[in-house]
Design a protein around this motif. Structure first.
Motif, PDB file in Angstrom:
ATOM      1  N   GLU A   1      -7.909  -3.234   1.612  1.00 53.98           N
ATOM      2  CA  GLU A   1      -8.682  -3.371   0.384  1.00 53.98           C
ATOM      3  C   GLU A   1     -10.176  -3.476   0.642  1.00 53.98           C
ATOM      4  O   GLU A   1     -10.797  -4.497   0.314  1.00 53.98           O
ATOM      5  CB  GLU A   1      -8.205  -4.587  -0.396  1.00 53.98           C
ATOM      6  CG  GLU A   1      -6.720  -4.528  -0.661  1.00 53.98           C
ATOM      7  CD  GLU A   1      -6.311  -5.404  -1.813  1.00 53.98           C
ATOM      8  OE1 GLU A   1      -6.766  -6.566  -1.850  1.00 53.98           O
ATOM      9  OE2 GLU A   1      -5.567  -4.917  -2.674  1.00 53.98           O
TER      10      GLU A   1
ATOM     11  N   THR B   1       0.831  -1.213   0.000  1.00 54.31           N
ATOM     12  CA  THR B   1       0.000   0.000   0.000  1.00 54.31           C
ATOM     13  C   THR B   1       0.862   1.257   0.000  1.00 54.31           C
ATOM     14  O   THR B   1       0.602   2.203  -0.750  1.00 54.31           O
ATOM     15  CB  THR B   1      -0.909   0.018   1.240  1.00 54.31           C
ATOM     16  OG1 THR B   1      -1.565  -1.231   1.334  1.00 54.31           O
ATOM     17  CG2 THR B   1      -1.928   1.132   1.149  1.00 54.31           C
TER      18      THR B   1
ATOM     19  N   LYS C   1     -15.137  -1.104  -6.616  1.00 52.08           N
ATOM     20  CA  LYS C   1     -15.474  -0.712  -5.242  1.00 52.08           C
ATOM     21  C   LYS C   1     -16.658   0.251  -5.237  1.00 52.08           C
ATOM     22  O   LYS C   1     -16.995   0.862  -6.256  1.00 52.08           O
ATOM     23  CB  LYS C   1     -14.273  -0.031  -4.585  1.00 52.08           C
ATOM     24  CG  LYS C   1     -13.059  -0.943  -4.445  1.00 52.08           C
ATOM     25  CD  LYS C   1     -11.980  -0.264  -3.644  1.00 52.08           C
ATOM     26  CE  LYS C   1     -10.641  -0.962  -3.726  1.00 52.08           C
ATOM     27  NZ  LYS C   1     -10.685  -2.372  -3.316  1.00 52.08           N
TER      28      LYS C   1
ATOM     29  N   ASP D   1     -12.068  -0.592 -10.057  1.00 49.11           N
ATOM     30  CA  ASP D   1     -11.791  -1.834  -9.342  1.00 49.11           C
ATOM     31  C   ASP D   1     -13.049  -2.476  -8.777  1.00 49.11           C
ATOM     32  O   ASP D   1     -12.966  -3.469  -8.046  1.00 49.11           O
ATOM     33  CB  ASP D   1     -10.810  -1.580  -8.194  1.00 49.11           C
ATOM     34  CG  ASP D   1      -9.436  -1.197  -8.703  1.00 49.11           C
ATOM     35  OD1 ASP D   1      -9.187  -1.426  -9.902  1.00 49.11           O
ATOM     36  OD2 ASP D   1      -8.622  -0.680  -7.914  1.00 49.11           O
TER      37      ASP D   1
END
Ligand SMILES: Nc1ncnc2c1ncn2[C@@H]1O[C@H](COP(=O)(O)OP(=O)(O)OP(=O)(O)O)[C@@H](O)[C@H]1O
Ligand SMILES: [Mg+2]
Lengths: 277, 277
Positions: free
Chosen positions: B161, B127, B194, B192
């Protein structure tokens, strides 16, 4: 008292505290203490502190103090800076207690300076010796204690504490306290700067104390609100009462040797101090 | 479309009696970017606290993935872990999120609580590198710049995540370049898969959203961001881009304008179309 002077002094104190507590420059230097495993380092320094507490002789205390200085020197900490840090804390702890002890009311003995005849008030020889020993003992303990934060990154201090069995609650509180001191110091500084930038005319004594009162009030409210949000932030990131640590350091032969050295030195010094050796 | 959140008649009152949310009904679907707009004190932050299961409504129900979200549900350790892993919350003030001794520890905080140690170390390093703040890893989070703090606080939640990301004014206190970086980040979240809920005053940022809600204790508007321009914008107290203001003014003057742009690029498109005609 001149107000400007007062402001300047607070600013200096805050900046100084910021520097001495949160400055991690020396923790990355390649010195003897920096290279030592954190747990061993903390234990060793605590052994030296216990030794200093048990010593009653000025001479023994001076030897202990020299050991601290040598450790600081071998850890590549500039001695002047080091002494400044140590002697910043001394008056706070020792000064207040040591002054009354010098008088015959607390420590009877041979008069050194007579202040009043009747009632008889004087500074005694025994009192002065006691005050010097006491201050020196505090100075020695502080000298060893400040070596921990100076030579260790804060996260290593806390995870070493965790490894040594210090309860999570204590570590969490220490961590948050450490963080709060920083936030609050800077908050006070910001508040002072913003006040300074807004105030056109000079405040007199009473007004400036009122201002200080308001600032402290704001500080409490701020602390309370932040505390709640910090707690929420911890919760939302999975905190459930226990702090997880990662410990990557390993004890090596040199660490053990250093531990043995410190135990032997301390025990011999204390025995010498007590007249057994 | 799978429903992530469903709020039914949600009312929230702070213990001191101030009503923050009044009969809120809203739905948030998977892979949506939803913007929450509204003036100061509208209850936006409170709404995010409810969505992240930190506080619970006095009246009404909150459903997360079809299951009712209550205090009891989150007392169960496994359900709590599952929920915290799925939902990440970036607080308005990054200072409240930063309470660990180093940036590395900060980003590792959630993974350490939710994953095994090895995995935690791995995802933390990843990250930090992804967010391009690996060089800050040994710094104190306290004395970073405002923008750096914001990036660290975003990294703190990205390290697990999460499927759902709640952001409270993610671009406040950022310079134009960092603001663009955050906007790109939000676009990449969308790619992604999300789900993102973002609170903002900045219509430029809201322009990224698929849908928006305007809040002032109650829901006063729900729909596409573009449709906001048919409302009285002065009352809503929003940060309207100058380019949009220009087009609104022209429209009000009677020109034939059926689309109000938010960005310069959109405006350029509209104008060049007009000029070509
Ligand atoms: N801890 C608290 N205790 C009491 N009242 C609160 C608390 N936090 C917020 N409020 C009140 O609840 C209302 C909504 O606050 P909230 O923080 O949700 O607003 P917001 O929309 O996030 O505003 P901003 O844009 O300023 O961040 C406000 O009237 C506020 O005064
Ligand atoms: Mg808010």
């Amino acid at each position: 008292m001149n107000n400007k002077l007062f402001d300047k002094t607070i600013e200096h104190v805050i900046n100084y505290l910021n520097e001495s507590i949160f400055f991690e420059k020396y923790s990355k230097y390649p010195g003897i203490l920096q290279n030592m495993e954190s747990r061993i380092k903390i234990i060793t320094l605590i052994i030296f502190i216990i030794g200093s507490v048990l010593s009653k002789n000025i001479l023994t205390l001076i030897v202990f103090n020299l050991i601290a200085l040598i450790l600081a020197y071998l850890s590549k900490i500039p001695l002047l800076q080091y002494l400044k840090r140590v002697y910043f804390f001394i008056p706070i702890f020792a000064g207040i207690i040591a002054i009354p002890v010098m008088f015959n009311l607390m420590t009877p003995g041979k008069d050194l300076i007579i202040i009043l005849d009747s009632p008889h008030i004087s500074i005694t020889y025994e009192g002065v010796v006691y005050a010097i020993t006491f201050t020196l003992r505090v100075a020695t303990c502080v000298s060893f204690a400040v070596l921990i934060p100076i030579t260790t990154q804060w996260n290593r201090v806390t995870s070493a504490m965790n490894k040594l069995g210090v309860p999570d609650v204590v570590i969490t509180i220490t961590n948050l306290a450490y963080r709060y001191i920083f936030l609050l110091l800077n908050f006070v500084l910001d508040m002072m700067h913003s006040r300074k930038s807004r105030v056109v005319n000079k405040l007199d004594m009473v007004e400036s104390w009122k201002e200080a009162g308001k600032a402290i009030g704001a500080l409490f409210v701020k602390t309370y609100e932040m505390g709640e949000d910090v707690y929420y932030a911890m919760l939302s990131r999975g905190y459930n009462g226990e702090i997880k640590h990662i410990y990557r350091e390993q004890i090596e032969i040199k660490d053990i040797l250093f531990l043995l050295f410190s135990i032997i030195t301390t025990v011999s010094l204390v025995l010498f101090d007590r007249g057994i050796l | 479309m799978r429903e992530i959140y469903k709020l039914v008649d949600v009312t929230y009152k702070y213990p001191n009696g101030s009503i923050a949310l009044d009969n809120i009904n809203l739905n948030i679907y998977k892979n949506e970017v939803v913007a929450i707009l509204g003036p100061n004190g509208a209850g936006k932050t409170t709404l995010l606290k409810i969505l992240s299961g930190l506080v619970f409504p006095n009246k009404g129900e909150v459903y997360f993935e079809g299951k009712k979200l209550t205090d009891e549900v989150l007392k169960d350790k496994n359900l709590m872990k599952e929920f915290r892993r799925k939902v990440g919350f970036v607080f308005q003030n990054p200072d409240t999120m930063l309470f660990n001794p180093t940036v590395w520890d900060e980003v590792a905080f959630s993974p350490l609580h939710l994953y095994s140690k090895e995995k935690a170390i791995e995802v933390t390093d990843k990250t930090l590198k992804d967010m391009k703040i690996y060089h800050l890893k040994d710094r104190h989070p306290y004395n970073l710049s405002g923008g750096e703090k914001k990036k660290v606080s975003i990294s703190c939640i990205l390290s697990i995540e999460p499927e759902v990301i709640l952001m409270d004014e993610p671009t406040s206190a950022l310079d134009p370049k960092s603001r663009l970086e955050v906007m790109d980040l939000i676009k990449s979240f969308k790619n992604d898969g999300k789900t993102v809920v973002l609170v903002t005053h900045d219509l430029n940022l809201a322009g990224l959203a698929d849908r928006c809600y305007v809040l002032n204790k109650k829901v006063i508007f729900e729909g596409k961001v573009k449709d906001l321009f048919s409302l009285n914008l002065d009352e809503l107290n929003l940060d309207v881009p100058e380019i949009s203001k220009l087009f609104i003014k022209l429209r009000d003057m009677g020109y034939n304008i059926d689309e109000i742009p938010i960005t310069i690029d959109e405006a350029v498109n509209i104008i060049s179309k007009m000029l070509r005609k």
